[in-house]
Design a protein around this motif. Structure first.
Motif, PDB file in Angstrom:
ATOM      1  N   GLY A 107       0.809  -1.200   0.000  1.00 50.55           N
ATOM      2  CA  GLY A 107       0.000   0.000   0.000  1.00 50.55           C
ATOM      3  C   GLY A 107       0.845   1.252   0.000  1.00 50.55           C
ATOM      4  O   GLY A 107       2.077   1.198  -0.112  1.00 50.55           O
ATOM      5  N   VAL A 108       0.197   2.387   0.137  1.00 45.72           N
ATOM      6  CA  VAL A 108       0.858   3.686   0.174  1.00 45.72           C
ATOM      7  C   VAL A 108       0.465   4.387   1.465  1.00 45.72           C
ATOM      8  O   VAL A 108      -0.698   4.420   1.830  1.00 45.72           O
ATOM      9  CB  VAL A 108       0.468   4.560  -1.035  1.00 45.72           C
ATOM     10  N   ALA A 109       1.459   4.918   2.164  1.00 48.20           N
ATOM     11  CA  ALA A 109       1.199   5.687   3.387  1.00 48.20           C
ATOM     12  C   ALA A 109       2.039   6.956   3.324  1.00 48.20           C
ATOM     13  O   ALA A 109       3.246   6.923   3.535  1.00 48.20           O
ATOM     14  CB  ALA A 109       1.559   4.872   4.622  1.00 48.20           C
ATOM     15  N   GLY A 110       1.420   8.043   2.983  1.00 47.08           N
ATOM     16  CA  GLY A 110       2.164   9.283   2.845  1.00 47.08           C
ATOM     17  C   GLY A 110       3.028   9.292   1.602  1.00 47.08           C
ATOM     18  O   GLY A 110       2.785   8.547   0.657  1.00 47.08           O
ATOM     19  N   LYS A 111       4.103  10.105   1.653  1.00 47.15           N
ATOM     20  CA  LYS A 111       4.896  10.296   0.445  1.00 47.15           C
ATOM     21  C   LYS A 111       6.389  10.060   0.653  1.00 47.15           C
ATOM     22  O   LYS A 111       7.192  10.408  -0.207  1.00 47.15           O
ATOM     23  CB  LYS A 111       4.690  11.716  -0.085  1.00 47.15           C
ATOM     24  N   ASN A 112       6.765   9.465   1.810  1.00 50.50           N
ATOM     25  CA  ASN A 112       8.195   9.316   2.048  1.00 50.50           C
ATOM     26  C   ASN A 112       8.502   8.084   2.897  1.00 50.50           C
ATOM     27  O   ASN A 112       7.596   7.345   3.308  1.00 50.50           O
ATOM     28  CB  ASN A 112       8.761  10.586   2.692  1.00 50.50           C
ATOM     29  N   LEU A 113       9.776   7.887   3.156  1.00 53.85           N
ATOM     30  CA  LEU A 113      10.233   6.725   3.914  1.00 53.85           C
ATOM     31  C   LEU A 113       9.686   6.721   5.336  1.00 53.85           C
ATOM     32  O   LEU A 113       9.271   5.678   5.853  1.00 53.85           O
ATOM     33  CB  LEU A 113      11.774   6.717   3.930  1.00 53.85           C
ATOM     34  N   ALA A 114       9.672   7.866   5.982  1.00 51.16           N
ATOM     35  CA  ALA A 114       9.217   7.946   7.372  1.00 51.16           C
ATOM     36  C   ALA A 114       7.742   7.576   7.506  1.00 51.16           C
ATOM     37  O   ALA A 114       7.348   6.866   8.441  1.00 51.16           O
ATOM     38  CB  ALA A 114       9.467   9.342   7.929  1.00 51.16           C
ATOM     39  N   THR A 115       6.913   8.042   6.579  1.00 51.07           N
ATOM     40  CA  THR A 115       5.486   7.740   6.666  1.00 51.07           C
ATOM     41  C   THR A 115       5.212   6.272   6.337  1.00 51.07           C
ATOM     42  O   THR A 115       4.331   5.652   6.937  1.00 51.07           O
ATOM     43  CB  THR A 115       4.677   8.654   5.740  1.00 51.07           C
ATOM     44  N   ALA A 116       5.969   5.720   5.392  1.00 53.00           N
ATOM     45  CA  ALA A 116       5.827   4.293   5.071  1.00 53.00           C
ATOM     46  C   ALA A 116       6.232   3.451   6.267  1.00 53.00           C
ATOM     47  O   ALA A 116       5.546   2.481   6.637  1.00 53.00           O
ATOM     48  CB  ALA A 116       6.677   3.939   3.856  1.00 53.00           C
ATOM     49  N   TYR A 117       7.351   3.824   6.917  1.00 52.51           N
ATOM     50  CA  TYR A 117       7.808   3.079   8.090  1.00 52.51           C
ATOM     51  C   TYR A 117       6.785   3.168   9.227  1.00 52.51           C
ATOM     52  O   TYR A 117       6.480   2.164   9.883  1.00 52.51           O
ATOM     53  CB  TYR A 117       9.164   3.591   8.572  1.00 52.51           C
ATOM     54  N   ALA A 118       6.271   4.357   9.467  1.00 54.41           N
ATOM     55  CA  ALA A 118       5.325   4.545  10.563  1.00 54.41           C
ATOM     56  C   ALA A 118       4.108   3.650  10.395  1.00 54.41           C
ATOM     57  O   ALA A 118       3.625   3.035  11.357  1.00 54.41           O
ATOM     58  CB  ALA A 118       4.910   6.014  10.654  1.00 54.41           C
ATOM     59  N   TYR A 119       3.599   3.563   9.172  1.00 51.77           N
ATOM     60  CA  TYR A 119       2.426   2.729   8.918  1.00 51.77           C
ATOM     61  C   TYR A 119       2.758   1.262   9.192  1.00 51.77           C
ATOM     62  O   TYR A 119       2.010   0.560   9.898  1.00 51.77           O
ATOM     63  CB  TYR A 119       1.953   2.880   7.467  1.00 51.77           C
ATOM     64  N   ALA A 120       3.883   0.780   8.629  1.00 57.83           N
ATOM     65  CA  ALA A 120       4.245  -0.628   8.800  1.00 57.83           C
ATOM     66  C   ALA A 120       4.492  -0.963  10.261  1.00 57.83           C
ATOM     67  O   ALA A 120       4.034  -1.997  10.767  1.00 57.83           O
ATOM     68  CB  ALA A 120       5.484  -0.947   7.966  1.00 57.83           C
TER      69      ALA A 120
END
Length: 536
Positions: A107-120
């Motif tokens: 999936g997609v969570a935000g637009k960067n590495l930090a937002t992707a990490y936070a979601y996971a």
């Protein structure tokens, strides 16, 4: 933006289990400028993966000798997760993944590495908020592997501790490595090597040390413990190549080849085995005052045999995960190999590195990879290298490399000595090493505050610049790291005493001087200096 995937999902009988699981294949075209981290942490030095990458790895039966998770994260906010191991390949500007036993989620969570990490992190490995023993952080660790190798003994252990204090270094966790017992599986001291282990450990406690013992899940064949466990069926079993045999119809223990020969192995899918091992470790604590354990081996590839039969059917990676769970009962712990378990108070050390500049340059990116897999409490191998072959008689020691290695460790979550610096360094290099230990102690309040936040929020403690400053061209910087949000550390990892520093925008302070961000600097770095830039 929706992710376009090809998903082939159907129900099959899992090779290693009785549940019906979804098999999944996913193919993703890479986005323009997209960079990826994750999978096997051992390959952090190859990350980030991008359109130029030609890399593939299969996490099933992971042989990377370090931590791994079926997790990939993109600097464009994309994330990929699977509950089971997957294979992944970057090639021809695309990413292809396959799992034999579970659905691959993305999936997609935000637009960067930090937002992707936070979601996971929040969805798949939320932070427990728990800590390992703080002494692992607040003082250097001292691992006796390089100095004593396969000859740990009471006299030399006590002498090493005395030398630590004599050198003015702080007492910390002291690790007694392999071969302290008579054989593998006997969780008691070899009386010839340790004639009075209780008294020795009491002495170490008086000096301010805590004591860890090396252990593994292996059992020496045809030993007293082996025969006991065979009768109780607490070891992994061998079906002799007959796949129709199950745990109820199998009796023969499986022998596994590892670096110390051929051994049987505990079956930790069996609750009775878990209880047996936990009680053995608690006996060492109660009888001798042992404080904790270095949980070695447990790599998924040791469980990769088609002949393996266990109490509960499990993938090789799940066997590794069961070994990891034992450490949750012991706050003083360390692991080198791990499957999943992000967000937990388990200490993760990098695999043994050689005494070389090439391997030193892996420490920062591989630790970043560990952190982005959800491991808060990381340790970058041993100072100067943990591969004992690099320190055998006749080996050439590079004193500058020892100092620079200590500087890499200094502001990471943990730092660990093994080869005794006072034995191999002259006065100049030894003093430089002591200075960086003093710097760590001076900055301990900041380090502890960042770690406390990470333990609660799950955010990486140690980060690539890309994490804090997304999409600004910092994704391929592998010799600098952010400690939290405002501390940038740029250790020297080459023979040269000069390095390039890339500073993100803002006002930075180093050596009582203001440095303007958004610029690149080339600076001279003295032997006893570690460039640490504070943003204010």
């Amino acid at each position: 933006m929706k992710i376009k995937i090809i998903l082939l999902a159907f129900f099959i009988t899992c090779t290693f289990g009785t549940k019906m699981n979804a098999q999944s294949t996913v193919s993703l075209p890479l986005l323009a400028g997209e960079q990826w981290w994750g999978g096997a942490g051992q390959f952090g030095y190859k990350m980030p993966f991008n359109e130029k990458s030609d890399f593939k790895f299969n996490l099933l039966g992971d042989s990377s000798q370090n931590q791994s998770v079926s997790l990939l994260l993109s600097n464009k906010g994309r994330w990929i997760w699977c509950d089971a191991p997957f294979s992944y390949a970057f090639k021809n500007n695309s990413l292809t993944l396959h799992s034999d036993s579970a659905e691959i989620q993305s999936g997609v969570a935000g637009k960067n590495l930090a937002t992707a990490y936070a979601y996971a992190s929040q969805h798949y490995f939320p932070a427990s908020g728990n800590w390992p023993d703080p002494l692992l952080i607040t003082a250097p660790q001292y691992n006796l592997w390089i100095e004593l190798q396969y000859n740990p003994n009471q006299k030399d252990v006590l002498q090493y501790a005395t030398d630590v204090l004599k050198q003015g270094l702080p007492a910390g966790v002291l690790m007694i490595d392999d071969n302290w017992s008579n054989y593998y599986g006997e969780f008691d001291f070899n009386r010839k090597r340790f004639p009075d282990a209780r008294q020795a450990i009491a002495k170490l406690h008086e000096q301010g040390f805590k004591v860890m013992l090396w252990i593994s899940p292996f059992i020496s064949p045809d030993s007293e413990v082996f025969r006991e466990l065979q009768e109780k069926k607490l070891m992994l079993l061998d079906n002799d190549g007959n796949a129709k045999k199950d745990w109820n119809t199998t009796q023969k223990p499986l022998l596994i080849e590892w670096w110390n020969g051929y051994s049987a192995c505990l079956d930790l899918t069996n609750p009775k085995t878990q209880k047996w091992l936990t009680e053995k470790l608690q006996f060492l604590q109660k009888e001798y005052g042992v404080d904790g354990f270095k949980f070695d081996a447990g790599d998924a590839y040791f469980y990769n045999s088609t002949k393996l039969v266990s109490f509960r059917k499990a993938t090789p990676n799940e066997h590794s995960e069961e070994w990891a769970k034992i450490g949750l009962s012991f706050p003083l712990n360390e692991y080198r190999a791990m499957w999943k378990m992000g967000g937990q108070p388990l200490v993760q050390r990098l695999a043994d590195k050689s005494h070389s500049w090439k391997d030193l340059q892996m420490l920062v990116p591989n630790t970043i990879a560990q952190q982005l897999l959800g491991y808060t409490f990381t340790c970058p191998d041993m100072i100067g290298g943990g591969s004992f072959g690099s320190f055998l008689p006749g080996a050439k020691i590079n004193q500058k490399l020892i100092v620079r290695s200590a500087q890499v460790h200094a502001l990471m979550p943990m730092m660990q000595f093994s080869v005794a610096p006072w034995r191999i360094l002259d006065t100049e290099h030894l003093n430089a090493t002591k200075e960086v230990v003093a710097l760590r102690q001076k900055m301990m309040p900041e380090l502890m505050a960042i770690l406390k936040d990470g333990a609660v929020t799950g955010e990486p403690v140690l980060r690539p610049l890309e994490y804090n400053y997304p999409n600004q061209g910092f994704e391929n910087i592998k010799d600098e790291f952010m400690l939290g949000t405002n501390i940038l550390v740029a250790p020297v990892v080459t023979e040269e005493d000069e390095r390039t520093i890339v500073l993100p925008k803002g006002n930075w302070f180093y050596q009582n001087k203001k440095w303007q961000g958004g610029k690149t600097y080339v600076i001279k770095v003295a032997l006893n200096e570690l460039p640490v830039f504070i943003k204010k």
